[in-house]
Design an enzyme around this catalytic site. Structure first.
Site, mmCIF file in Angstrom:
data_model
loop_
_atom_site.group_PDB
_atom_site.id
_atom_site.type_symbol
_atom_site.label_atom_id
_atom_site.label_comp_id
_atom_site.label_asym_id
_atom_site.label_seq_id
_atom_site.Cartn_x
_atom_site.Cartn_y
_atom_site.Cartn_z
ATOM 1 N N GLU A 178 0.822 -1.201 0.000
ATOM 2 C CA GLU A 178 0.000 0.000 0.000
ATOM 3 C C GLU A 178 0.857 1.252 0.000
ATOM 4 O O GLU A 178 1.985 1.264 0.488
ATOM 5 C CB GLU A 178 -0.891 0.000 1.221
ATOM 6 N N CYS A 228 3.030 8.372 1.152
ATOM 7 C CA CYS A 228 3.620 7.463 2.135
ATOM 8 C C CYS A 228 3.851 6.127 1.435
ATOM 9 O O CYS A 228 2.907 5.536 0.912
ATOM 10 C CB CYS A 228 2.658 7.321 3.307
ATOM 11 N N CYS A 239 6.278 -7.172 7.711
ATOM 12 C CA CYS A 239 7.377 -6.588 8.488
ATOM 13 C C CYS A 239 7.820 -7.596 9.543
ATOM 14 O O CYS A 239 7.012 -8.362 10.064
ATOM 15 C CB CYS A 239 6.912 -5.303 9.180
ATOM 16 N N CYS A 244 6.238 -4.921 16.230
ATOM 17 C CA CYS A 244 5.739 -3.914 17.188
ATOM 18 C C CYS A 244 4.302 -4.268 17.600
ATOM 19 O O CYS A 244 3.465 -4.610 16.768
ATOM 20 C CB CYS A 244 5.792 -2.519 16.575
ATOM 21 N N CYS A 303 1.113 -2.496 15.922
ATOM 22 C CA CYS A 303 1.115 -2.246 14.479
ATOM 23 C C CYS A 303 0.402 -3.351 13.715
ATOM 24 O O CYS A 303 0.627 -4.537 13.951
ATOM 25 C CB CYS A 303 2.553 -2.127 13.976
ATOM 26 N N CYS A 310 -0.973 2.779 8.863
ATOM 27 C CA CYS A 310 0.023 1.779 8.545
ATOM 28 C C CYS A 310 -0.468 0.325 8.457
ATOM 29 O O CYS A 310 -0.879 -0.258 9.444
ATOM 30 C CB CYS A 310 1.085 1.870 9.639
HETATM 31 N N1 SAH Z 1 9.017 0.589 10.341
HETATM 32 C C1 SAH Z 1 9.064 2.011 10.291
HETATM 33 C C2 SAH Z 1 8.078 2.643 9.334
HETATM 34 C C3 SAH Z 1 6.669 2.119 9.329
HETATM 35 S S1 SAH Z 1 5.597 2.550 10.676
HETATM 36 C C4 SAH Z 1 8.920 2.591 11.679
HETATM 37 O O1 SAH Z 1 8.596 1.863 12.597
HETATM 38 O O2 SAH Z 1 9.141 3.782 11.862
HETATM 39 C C5 SAH Z 1 5.387 4.278 10.590
HETATM 40 C C6 SAH Z 1 4.909 4.901 11.911
HETATM 41 O O3 SAH Z 1 3.559 4.493 12.180
HETATM 42 C C7 SAH Z 1 5.743 4.470 13.100
HETATM 43 O O4 SAH Z 1 6.078 5.589 13.878
HETATM 44 C C8 SAH Z 1 4.800 3.573 13.879
HETATM 45 O O5 SAH Z 1 5.103 3.630 15.245
HETATM 46 C C9 SAH Z 1 3.451 4.156 13.536
HETATM 47 N N2 SAH Z 1 2.304 3.249 13.677
HETATM 48 C C10 SAH Z 1 2.243 1.939 13.389
HETATM 49 N N3 SAH Z 1 1.009 1.447 13.649
HETATM 50 C C11 SAH Z 1 0.273 2.472 14.101
HETATM 51 C C12 SAH Z 1 -1.080 2.613 14.542
HETATM 52 N N4 SAH Z 1 -1.915 1.581 14.532
HETATM 53 N N5 SAH Z 1 -1.490 3.834 14.946
HETATM 54 C C13 SAH Z 1 -0.650 4.888 14.920
HETATM 55 N N6 SAH Z 1 0.615 4.828 14.515
HETATM 56 C C14 SAH Z 1 1.085 3.629 14.113
#
Ligand code: SAH
Length: 373
Positions: A99, A112, A119, A123, A126, A362
């Site tokens: 996406e 974006c 991934c 986390c 996520c 994301c």
């Molecule tokens: N792997 C990279 C880039 C992808 S995530 C990273 O971790 O930075 C991009 C951003 O979205 C990150 O700051 C992550 O913490 C945030 N993110 C992921 N899932 C989310 C969610 N459900 N709500 C809000 N932010 C989220």
């Protein structure tokens, strides 16, 4: 006469940066500047077939038509939210989806992009993490998200032609996107070579010529890859911090066991930054987990040594099925922000939720629609 290109395996003309293309041509007994020419045709002039590259010798064009590829990806679904945010699901050649999200804001057009299918970072909050890592994207698959978005903006009637100057770079380029963020699916520094090459293609003055300062790459904080990555690309950096200390961060981000908060602060303290350039710390606000005023105070104290080098981007959590977290109420977000500011953090920004109706956060759409492949 040069060695025919067809003796080599199919050369993907979109998968190399200009230096790589020059090297590939030299390896085939051709002059390096043919690589520059092809690069400009592909990225500057948007050629979709080798036949269009009219200033190449006919024999070379025929060779390339037989032995090189100029692949292209299409969005197989787009969804526009009332606020103008558009989610693109781009179908890859192996049938998987990634996406990209197009975010218009005034004159700004931000895209974006994703760097991996799924991934590996795991986390806790996520959506992409629930997919696991399926594979890295190739550089051309990252760049193609940009071309797909450009075509969509063009179809919407947006006309933007930039006049570029500079040796080897002078000329016109159609580029409607103004900013790129690598904050889609995947961990960019886990796909290091793919991300480096994509950034180099996208910033090349002979191509789309994105100014490096208009590109931000976001990482979970693979600390030992940050400096080499920035040295090779010159782009801006964002680090997903998401917690005021190691105890909380470790619960949310397994990567913290390897690279903790101190390791990240140490890297930031020695990064060579341009004037007024700052590293962004992203901080996903999770109700009752990391959004207490005491968390903000601890975070502010922790950042004292690097306060002129960082800014904080607070991201209220985007809920999705399969995550046991909640978004804090707006007043709590505001109090968190106020505490950071009074604690000495100079720049704090709260990200406005965008595209919620279309699951633009994301990983959410691709994960739901079976991008797992
Ligand atoms: N792997 C990279 C880039 C992808 S995530 C990273 O971790 O930075 C991009 C951003 O979205 C990150 O700051 C992550 O913490 C945030 N993110 C992921 N899932 C989310 C969610 N459900 N709500 C809000 N932010 C989220």
């Amino acid at each position: 006469m040069s060695k025919p290109l067809e003796t080599a395996s199919p050369l993907n003309l979109k998968d190399l940066d200009r230096e790589g293309l020059r090297t590939a041509f030299v390896a085939r007994g051709l002059p390096a500047y043919r690589g520059d020419q092809v690069f400009r045709w592909v990225w500057r002039r948007g050629a979709v077939e080798v036949a269009a590259m009219t200033d190449l010798p006919a024999a070379l064009r025929e060779d390339l038509e037989r032995s090189a590829r100029l692949p292209r990806l299409e969005p197989h679904a787009t969804r526009a939210s009332p606020d103008g945010t558009t989610k693109l699901l781009v179908r890859l050649d192996d049938g998987r989806d990634v996406e990209a999200v197009l975010i218009p804001d005034g004159e700004r057009r931000t895209l974006c992009v994703s760097t991996q299918v799924g991934c590996a970072m795991g986390c806790a909050f996520c959506r992409t993490a629930t997919m696991g890592l399926l594979r890295d994207l190739r550089p051309w698959e990252i760049c193609e998200q940009v071309l797909v978005a450009e075509r969509i903006l063009r179809a919407r009637g947006e006309r933007r032609v930039l006049q570029l100057r500079g040796r080897g770079a002078a000329g016109k380029v159609e580029r409607r996107l103004t900013n790129l963020v690598f904050m889609g699916m995947g961990e960019p520094l886990h796909n290091l070579e793919g991300t480096v090459t994509a950034c180099r293609v996208l910033t090349d003055p002979q191509g789309l010529a994105f100014p490096p300062r208009r590109i931000t790459v976001s990482t979970v904080g693979l600390a030992d890859r940050i400096e080499p990555f920035l040295a090779r690309t010159g782009v801006n950096l964002a680090i997903s911090l998401n917690a005021p200390d190691d105890a909380v961060r470790e619960r949310l981000m397994p990567v913290n066991k390897k690279y903790d908060v101190d390791a990240l602060l140490a890297v930031i303290a020695r990064l060579p930054l341009r004037r007024r350039q700052r590293v962004t710390f992203e901080y996903v606000l999770l109700a009752g987990v990391n959004d207490h005023e005491a968390d903000a105070e601890r975070l502010a104290r922790r950042l004292r040594g690097v306060s002129e080098r960082v800014k904080i981007n607070l991201i209220p959590f985007n809920p999705h099925e399969g995550a046991d977290f909640e978004r804090p109420a707006p007043q709590r977000v505001e109090r968190f922000r106020a505490r950071l500011l009074s604690g000495g953090v100079e720049k704090v920004h709260v990200r406005r939720p965008r595209g919620e109706q279309i699951l633009a956060a994301c990983g959410q759409l691709a994960a739901r629609e079976g991008g797992v492949g």
